[in-house]
Design an enzyme around this catalytic site. Structure first.
Site, mmCIF file in Angstrom:
data_model
loop_
_atom_site.group_PDB
_atom_site.id
_atom_site.type_symbol
_atom_site.label_atom_id
_atom_site.label_comp_id
_atom_site.label_asym_id
_atom_site.label_seq_id
_atom_site.Cartn_x
_atom_site.Cartn_y
_atom_site.Cartn_z
ATOM 1 N N CYS A 165 -9.810 -39.325 14.569
ATOM 2 C CA CYS A 165 -8.789 -39.544 13.538
ATOM 3 C C CYS A 165 -7.598 -40.359 14.053
ATOM 4 C CB CYS A 165 -8.296 -38.264 12.913
ATOM 5 S SG CYS A 165 -7.369 -38.663 11.418
ATOM 6 N N CYS A 345 -8.702 -42.817 6.260
ATOM 7 C CA CYS A 345 -7.692 -41.995 6.896
ATOM 8 C C CYS A 345 -6.548 -41.774 5.905
ATOM 9 C CB CYS A 345 -7.197 -42.736 8.143
ATOM 10 S SG CYS A 345 -6.218 -41.702 9.201
#
Ligand SMILES: Cc1cc2nc3c(=O)[nH]c(=O)nc-3n(C[C@H](O)[C@H](O)[C@H](O)COP(=O)(O)OP(=O)(O)OC[C@H]3O[C@@H](n4cnc5c(N)ncnc54)[C@H](O)[C@@H]3O)c2cc1C
Length: 414
Positions: A165, A345
């Site tokens: 991430c 994201c």
């Protein structure tokens, strides 16, 4: 005596990728035997850890028993792979079991390297040193945020790539800054983000928008430096510059809250295996996700060598490609489906807004919604808080593969 067992499709790792692949396989080809090897009894929805750390999501909601997620008909071997023998189509488990396979899917995720930062392991979870990166440490982030007061210093760090991430290290910085703003003490505090990377985000289109978000909070963004040491009792963090001009030079900053994103690497069992590339990642073609030396081996998720952003969103697009490749091979045909590098994201820029960054290989911006992607929106916050968790548990992990298209590259003029 050593046992030797035969498996049609053997999946190593029952996290996001392993469960998704197994579930799609069961839906698409119920006759194909699937065995999944996973040591953990608990499965976590890691993308919500950012929200847990900011006090807007309970940790308990991120956790489910692994047994409840294993698709019906899939055999779960509760254990861990200890070595890979691809020339013998065999995986050896830690308890000595030898599992023979026709097709192998490797998705063991990454290892968090807390020990690569001097002093970190000793102080993590104490002295204001926290991290959203593990279910064991994430609750302490929220404890630290609640303890902040007038004039306090918040320092958030981003590890060298690759790590899972790419937005998580800065998302928590924005959420903390918004908490301080809502309490009316942001002006008296400092929030600083230190990143190993040369820019705030890897995709320039979103980096421009995020620079503005950071500036809006008065946040200091410090590029090309990495955290190398933490002194918990004296509450100081030491950074080393990584750019050519200042390489190796160090500087130390004080903190009241230090949020660490730890360096990450492939698990040792993968690094030591014949499946690894020079960096230790499972060496697969970035489009077919098939191993470059072993035709019956695939990898996806965080452990794969593919140059995409390591996200659950990427897994959502990778898993159908792996399944298609295996089913084509079982039918004696070449696979046709390819992975385009998609990652997404949701950058939580405040406690009720987010920028939904979606992109493919080459940093091409490919939004799903017909909206300007660089804008902070409430709908994106809702997607992050409510939509994506629902989709994860009830759709993705259940093996459904129909998702909205994101095929068109975004152009500001369009
Ligand atoms: C703080 C944080 C925020 C994030 N935010 C987002 C986000 O907003 N959006 C997004 O899309 N993604 C996000 N992610 C990333 C996402 O969670 C991961 O990319 C995703 O879980 C990767 O799936 P995976 O199956 O490759 O790895 P994992 O889900 O980590 O699963 C790996 C599994 O392999 C098992 N395993 C390990 N070694 C072995 C072995 N030797 N044998 C057998 N099994 C083994 C492990 O026990 C584990 O269950 C975030 C992650 C974190 C930590």
């Amino acid at each position: 005596m050593e046992q030797q067992q035969h498996h049609q499709v053997l999946v190593i790792g029952g996290g996001t990728a392993g469960i998704t692949v197994a579930a799609i396989l069961r839906r698409r080809a119920p006759d194909v035997g699937v065995t999944l090897v996973e040591p953990s009894e608990q499965h976590y929805y890691q993308p919500a850890f950012t929200l847990v750390g900011a006090g807007v999501y309970p940790l308990a909601k991120t956790r489910r028993p692994e047994a409840s997620l294993i698709p019906a008909g899939v055999r779960w071997v509760r254990g861990a792979a200890a070595s890979f023998e691809p020339d013998a189509n065999t995986v050896v488990l830690q308890d000595g079991q030898r599992l023979r396979y026709e097709h192998l899917v490797v998705c063991t995720g990454v290892k968090l390297d807390w020990n690569k930062i001097e002093g970190l392991a000793d102080t993590l979870g104490r002295n204001g040193v926290c991290s959203n990166y593990s279910p064991e440490t994430v609750s302490y982030t929220w404890e630290c945020v609640q303890g902040l007061g007038e004039g306090d210093k918040v320092v958030c760090t981003q590890a060298p790539m690759p790590f899972k991430c790419p937005g998580a290290p800065q998302k928590i910085a924005y959420l903390i800054a918004d908490r301080l703003r809502r309490r009316g003490i942001l002006e008296s505090c400092s929030v600083d983000f230190h990143t190993h990377a040369p820019a705030i985000f890897g995709v320039p289109y979103f980096a421009r928008a995020l620079d503005d978000v950071a500036a809006g909070y008065g946040m200091g963004v410090h590029v090309q430096q990495q955290l190398v040491a933490v002194d918990g009792p004296s509450r100081t963090a030491t950074f080393e510059y990584v750019d050519e001009a200042r390489k190796g030079q160090r500087h130390t900053v004080p903190f009241d809250l230090l949020h660490v994103s730890p360096p990450q690497s492939p698990p040792q069992v993968i690094k030591d295996s014949p499946l690894a590339n020079a960096g230790g990642w499972v060496e697969v073609d970035q489009h077919t996700l098939r191993h470059v030396r072993h035709d019956n081996v695939y990898a996806l998720g965080d452990v794969a060598s593919t140059p995409n952003s390591k996200t659950a969103a990427a897994v959502r697009k990778q898993a159908p490609v792996v399944v298609e490749g295996i089913l084509a091979a079982l039918a004696g045909k070449p696979g046709t489906r390819v992975y385009d590098g998609y990652a997404s994201c949701p950058l939580t820029t405040s406690l009720n807004r987010a920028i939904l960054a979606e992109f493919i290989y080459g940093g091409k911006v490919t939004p799903t919604l017909p909206l300007k992607p660089s804008k902070q929106r409430w709908i994106n916050w809702w997607i992050k808080l409510t939509g994506l968790p629902l989709m994860y548990w009830h759709y993705m992990l259940k093996g459904h593969v129909r998702f909205p298209a994101h095929d068109t590259e975004y152009s500001e003029a369009a």
